[in-house]
Design a protein around this motif. Structure first.
Motif, PDB file in Angstrom:
ATOM      1  N   ARG A 108      -8.277  12.764  -3.845  1.00 24.34           N
ATOM      2  CA  ARG A 108      -7.439  12.202  -2.789  1.00 24.34           C
ATOM      3  C   ARG A 108      -8.113  10.986  -2.159  1.00 24.34           C
ATOM      4  N   LEU A 109      -9.424  11.038  -2.026  1.00 28.93           N
ATOM      5  CA  LEU A 109     -10.173   9.912  -1.450  1.00 28.93           C
ATOM      6  C   LEU A 109     -10.018   8.671  -2.321  1.00 28.93           C
ATOM      7  N   ASP A 110     -10.150   8.846  -3.638  1.00 33.50           N
ATOM      8  CA  ASP A 110      -9.982   7.708  -4.554  1.00 33.50           C
ATOM      9  C   ASP A 110      -8.553   7.170  -4.502  1.00 33.50           C
ATOM     10  N   GLU A 111      -7.581   8.085  -4.405  1.00 36.14           N
ATOM     11  CA  GLU A 111      -6.177   7.682  -4.352  1.00 36.14           C
ATOM     12  C   GLU A 111      -5.893   6.828  -3.113  1.00 36.14           C
ATOM     13  N   LEU A 112      -6.414   7.256  -1.964  1.00 33.54           N
ATOM     14  CA  LEU A 112      -6.189   6.512  -0.725  1.00 33.54           C
ATOM     15  C   LEU A 112      -6.906   5.161  -0.752  1.00 33.54           C
ATOM     16  N   LYS A 113      -8.109   5.123  -1.304  1.00 34.19           N
ATOM     17  CA  LYS A 113      -8.853   3.862  -1.379  1.00 34.19           C
ATOM     18  C   LYS A 113      -8.134   2.851  -2.257  1.00 34.19           C
ATOM     19  N   ASN A 114      -7.596   3.321  -3.364  1.00 32.35           N
ATOM     20  CA  ASN A 114      -6.865   2.410  -4.250  1.00 32.35           C
ATOM     21  C   ASN A 114      -5.572   1.923  -3.596  1.00 32.35           C
ATOM     22  N   GLY A 115      -4.957   2.784  -2.765  1.00 29.23           N
ATOM     23  CA  GLY A 115      -3.691   2.432  -2.143  1.00 29.23           C
ATOM     24  C   GLY A 115      -3.814   1.384  -1.043  1.00 29.23           C
ATOM     25  N   CYS A 116      -5.014   1.213  -0.490  1.00 25.80           N
ATOM     26  CA  CYS A 116      -5.174   0.228   0.606  1.00 25.80           C
ATOM     27  C   CYS A 116      -6.322  -0.743   0.335  1.00 25.80           C
ATOM     28  N   LYS A 117      -6.652  -0.904  -0.954  1.00 24.32           N
ATOM     29  CA  LYS A 117      -7.780  -1.768  -1.321  1.00 24.32           C
ATOM     30  C   LYS A 117      -7.586  -3.208  -0.847  1.00 24.32           C
ATOM     31  N   ALA A 118      -6.352  -3.704  -0.920  1.00 25.41           N
ATOM     32  CA  ALA A 118      -6.088  -5.101  -0.531  1.00 25.41           C
ATOM     33  C   ALA A 118      -6.424  -5.321   0.938  1.00 25.41           C
ATOM     34  N   LYS A 146       3.072 -12.685   3.595  1.00 25.66           N
ATOM     35  CA  LYS A 146       2.247 -13.451   2.647  1.00 25.66           C
ATOM     36  C   LYS A 146       2.101 -12.636   1.369  1.00 25.66           C
ATOM     37  N   PRO A 147       2.978 -12.854   0.385  1.00 23.07           N
ATOM     38  CA  PRO A 147       2.965 -12.043  -0.852  1.00 23.07           C
ATOM     39  C   PRO A 147       1.626 -12.067  -1.570  1.00 23.07           C
ATOM     40  N   GLU A 148       0.902 -13.195  -1.467  1.00 20.69           N
ATOM     41  CA  GLU A 148      -0.366 -13.287  -2.192  1.00 20.69           C
ATOM     42  C   GLU A 148      -1.422 -12.302  -1.679  1.00 20.69           C
ATOM     43  N   LEU A 149      -1.255 -11.823  -0.433  1.00 22.53           N
ATOM     44  CA  LEU A 149      -2.226 -10.872   0.125  1.00 22.53           C
ATOM     45  C   LEU A 149      -1.959  -9.443  -0.339  1.00 22.53           C
ATOM     46  N   GLU A 150      -0.725  -9.171  -0.769  1.00 18.81           N
ATOM     47  CA  GLU A 150      -0.336  -7.834  -1.243  1.00 18.81           C
ATOM     48  C   GLU A 150      -0.535  -6.767  -0.162  1.00 18.81           C
ATOM     49  N   ILE A 151      -0.251  -7.143   1.083  1.00 17.31           N
ATOM     50  CA  ILE A 151      -0.395  -6.213   2.208  1.00 17.31           C
ATOM     51  C   ILE A 151       0.978  -5.974   2.826  1.00 17.31           C
ATOM     52  N   THR A 152       1.362  -4.716   2.882  1.00 19.43           N
ATOM     53  CA  THR A 152       2.641  -4.329   3.477  1.00 19.43           C
ATOM     54  C   THR A 152       2.386  -3.264   4.545  1.00 19.43           C
ATOM     55  N   ALA A 153       3.443  -2.881   5.245  1.00 19.00           N
ATOM     56  CA  ALA A 153       3.315  -1.817   6.249  1.00 19.00           C
ATOM     57  C   ALA A 153       2.867  -0.520   5.591  1.00 19.00           C
ATOM     58  N   GLU A 154       3.307  -0.285   4.347  1.00 18.97           N
ATOM     59  CA  GLU A 154       2.911   0.927   3.629  1.00 18.97           C
ATOM     60  C   GLU A 154       1.414   0.924   3.324  1.00 18.97           C
ATOM     61  N   VAL A 155       0.881  -0.249   2.999  1.00 17.30           N
ATOM     62  CA  VAL A 155      -0.557  -0.368   2.715  1.00 17.30           C
ATOM     63  C   VAL A 155      -1.359  -0.065   3.986  1.00 17.30           C
ATOM     64  N   VAL A 156      -0.900  -0.586   5.111  1.00 20.43           N
ATOM     65  CA  VAL A 156      -1.588  -0.340   6.386  1.00 20.43           C
ATOM     66  C   VAL A 156      -1.521   1.138   6.754  1.00 20.43           C
ATOM     67  N   GLU A 157      -0.378   1.779   6.492  1.00 19.13           N
ATOM     68  CA  GLU A 157      -0.245   3.214   6.763  1.00 19.13           C
ATOM     69  C   GLU A 157      -1.206   4.016   5.883  1.00 19.13           C
ATOM     70  N   THR A 158      -1.354   3.600   4.630  1.00 15.12           N
ATOM     71  CA  THR A 158      -2.322   4.263   3.739  1.00 15.12           C
ATOM     72  C   THR A 158      -3.739   4.086   4.278  1.00 15.12           C
ATOM     73  N   ARG A 160      -4.528   3.822   7.401  1.00 20.15           N
ATOM     74  CA  ARG A 160      -4.645   4.751   8.536  1.00 20.15           C
ATOM     75  C   ARG A 160      -4.925   6.165   8.034  1.00 20.15           C
ATOM     76  N   GLN A 161      -4.224   6.561   6.976  1.00 22.15           N
ATOM     77  CA  GLN A 161      -4.447   7.889   6.403  1.00 22.15           C
ATOM     78  C   GLN A 161      -5.873   8.019   5.864  1.00 22.15           C
ATOM     79  N   LEU A 162      -6.399   6.926   5.304  1.00 22.36           N
ATOM     80  CA  LEU A 162      -7.777   6.947   4.794  1.00 22.36           C
ATOM     81  C   LEU A 162      -8.779   7.118   5.940  1.00 22.36           C
ATOM     82  N   SER A 163      -8.515   6.464   7.061  1.00 16.58           N
ATOM     83  CA  SER A 163      -9.420   6.612   8.209  1.00 16.58           C
ATOM     84  C   SER A 163      -9.427   8.052   8.706  1.00 16.58           C
ATOM     85  N   LYS A 164      -8.232   8.670   8.755  1.00 16.97           N
ATOM     86  CA  LYS A 164      -8.142  10.082   9.161  1.00 16.97           C
ATOM     87  C   LYS A 164      -8.825  10.981   8.140  1.00 16.97           C
TER      88      LYS A 164
END
Length: 530
Positions: A108-118, A146-158, A160-164
């Protein structure tokens, strides 16, 4: 003593009684429902240390089992395995479910890290991040555009989940850094001064940038809440996470800032009806308990004064009397420990005037009368300030030392509390008698006359006591510590507006009732006429 009773039996009985008393005064079970699970581990470790010294009669295996049970909802699998071995023996085989859980945690840790790597990479890129901040684009809406950053609200939520998730794994420092990054997305802080702003050759792009920065500066967030521009229940949860991280990594100055941010956020949400009055009361109760870690570990830098101020606030007093009367112990101890410092800091000539100390004690006694809770610390103050029972106070003071030494939050203050309590007894005794023989005083303080005189001289020299020694008569004469006219007027009129408002409300109610009664009588008279 009978022939069959030995000294060892008496010693064992005394020790058993002491342990039973300490057990009865232990507040761990009262405090724990209002703490985060991770905050319970330091408390249980302290209980373990008390068990090893025989100060309490808990079972080590019961405490270890409790710690293991607390670990189940977390991801601290290695710690759980360690406790399991401690409970069942080093040779005991670790359950397979723990090994499975450990593997799932890493997956799960690897999954969350990959989901918010950007977003995580962007947070570590100081140059690019600072550029976005200066341009006013360090927020979720701008980053998502900014599409080139590949950052969305879902990425930020991921993220947050990683911090928790890191927090639940026991990695509090990483979680704390990530929470700071999350909060910065919702904040507008003052921009750093541009070193090139005084250059004469400023092009149009610089002018446009400066205009954008000026607009951003007009919307600076609240500096007491990490410059957040708005507060909502979700952000409040993140602020709670920030506070818990600061407490668990023992950064007490930062924890004080986080504590104030949570406090202000609760009041803001309650004021705007984003949380109900009942929810606000519950949140305040939690905050009072979490604040014990901050105030009692930061007692040297006005931490106790801040604690007394918070606990005496009307809304937080309501939380104490309604949900947590056991917190009266910590309020009482804090008042006794800081009352002389408060009195000295508010006096004009550097000497303790006593007016503020008396006010603190008066407020404390009022709270004591509204709380259905008692223990030796509370009873000690009751004996001195209400009953004026000095013999009873001496008995309770001996019990106070046992309570203090076995309390997780108060144990480091035991010696200081006993010294302050001794001064408190002396002040009250002398205030009643105005003049007291040094020999009698020495007996009260378990000192000889010479030692008692030296102790009093030290108090007078350090401006902690308004008194003088009459060497010829061998007695202590207390100073006349009366309130000035100004202080008396301020004391008696401090709640004049509240009392006036209450009187107006009562008068209005009486008038309305009189009008209704008059109307009822007129109606009854008309009905009789018909």
């Amino acid at each position: 003593m009978s022939d069959t009773t030995t000294k060892e039996d008496v010693a064992d009985t005394t020790s058993s009684n002491t342990c039973n008393q300490n057990h009865a005064w232990d507040l761990t079970s009262d405090v724990s429902p209002y703490l985060d699970l991770h905050m319970m581990f330091p408390l249980l470790e302290y209980v373990d240390s008390l068990i090893s010294t025989g100060a309490v009669d808990y079972s080590s295996s019961d405490v270890a089992a409790a710690r293991l049970e607390l670990l189940r909802p977390t991801h601290m699998v290695d710690y759980a395995m360690e406790i399991y071995s401690e409970l069942h023996g080093e040779e005991a085989e670790i359950p397979e479910e723990m090994e499975i859980q450990k593997n799932k945690v890493f997956e799960r840790l690897d999954e969350l890290k990959n989901g918010c790597k950007a977003f995580e990479d962007l947070c570590h890129d100081e140059e690019k991040r600072n550029s976005l901040v200066l341009e006013g684009e360090w927020n979720i809406a701008a980053l998502s555009g900014k599409p080139e950053l590949e950052i969305t609200a879902e990425v930020v939520e991921t993220y947050r989940q990683l911090s928790k998730f890191n927090f639940d794994c026991g990695d509090y420092r990483s979680a704390n850094d990530m929470i700071s990054n999350l909060l910065s997305l919702y904040a507008v802080a003052p921009l750093p001064k541009d070193p090139n702003e005084e250059d004469d050759d400023i092009d149009d792009e610089r002018n446009n940038k400066d205009s954008k920065q000026q607009n951003q500066q007009q919307n600076i967030g609240n500096p007491n809440v990490y410059y957040l521009t708005t507060i909502n229940p979700n952000l409040l949860q993140i602020l709670w996470g920030k506070l818990s991280c600061e407490i668990l990594i023992e950064q007490w100055d930062e924890a004080s800032i986080a504590l104030n941010a949570v406090k202000l956020s609760i009041e803001q949400l309650a004021l705007t009806n984003k949380i109900s009055a009942l929810e606000a009361l519950q949140q305040r109760t939690w905050l009072l308990h979490w604040s014990l870690f901050v105030f009692w570990n930061n007692s040297g830098s006005k931490g106790l004064e801040s604690m007394v101020e918070l606990f005496f606030t009307d809304k937080y007093l309501q939380a104490i009397t309604t949900n947590a009367p056991h917190l009266l112990r910590y309020l009482t101890a804090a008042v006794l420990l800081c009352k002389r410092r408060v009195a000295k800091s508010t006096s004009k000539d550097g000497r303790s005037s006593g007016a503020e100390a008396r006010k603190l004690l008066k407020d404390l006694v009022r709270v004591m009368q509204n709380c259905e809770y008692t223990d030796p610390i509370v009873e000690f103050v009751d004996c001195l300030c209400v009953k004026f029972d000095f013999e009873g106070a001496q008995t309770k003071l001996a019990e106070c030392e046992l309570v203090l030494s076995t309390d997780f939050f108060l144990c480091k203050q035991t010696a200081l509390f006993m010294e302050e309590a001794r001064v408190f007894v002396f002040e009250n005794y002398c205030r009643i008698h105005t003049k007291i023989d040094l020999k009698v005083l020495g007996d009260k303080l378990a000192m000889d006359q010479e030692a008692a005189e030296r102790w009093i001289v030290d108090l007078i020299r350090n401006a902690l006591l308004d008194a003088k020694i009459d060497s010829e008569q061998g007695c202590v004469v207390m100073g006349n510590d009366t309130q000035s006219i100004h202080e008396q007027v301020m004391e008696r009129t401090k709640d004049l507006n509240i009392r006036s408002g209450a009187m107006v409300q009562s008068l209005s109610t009486m008038l309305n009732e009189a009008r209704k009664e008059k109307a009822r009588r007129a109606k009854a008279a008309m009905e009789e006429d018909y």
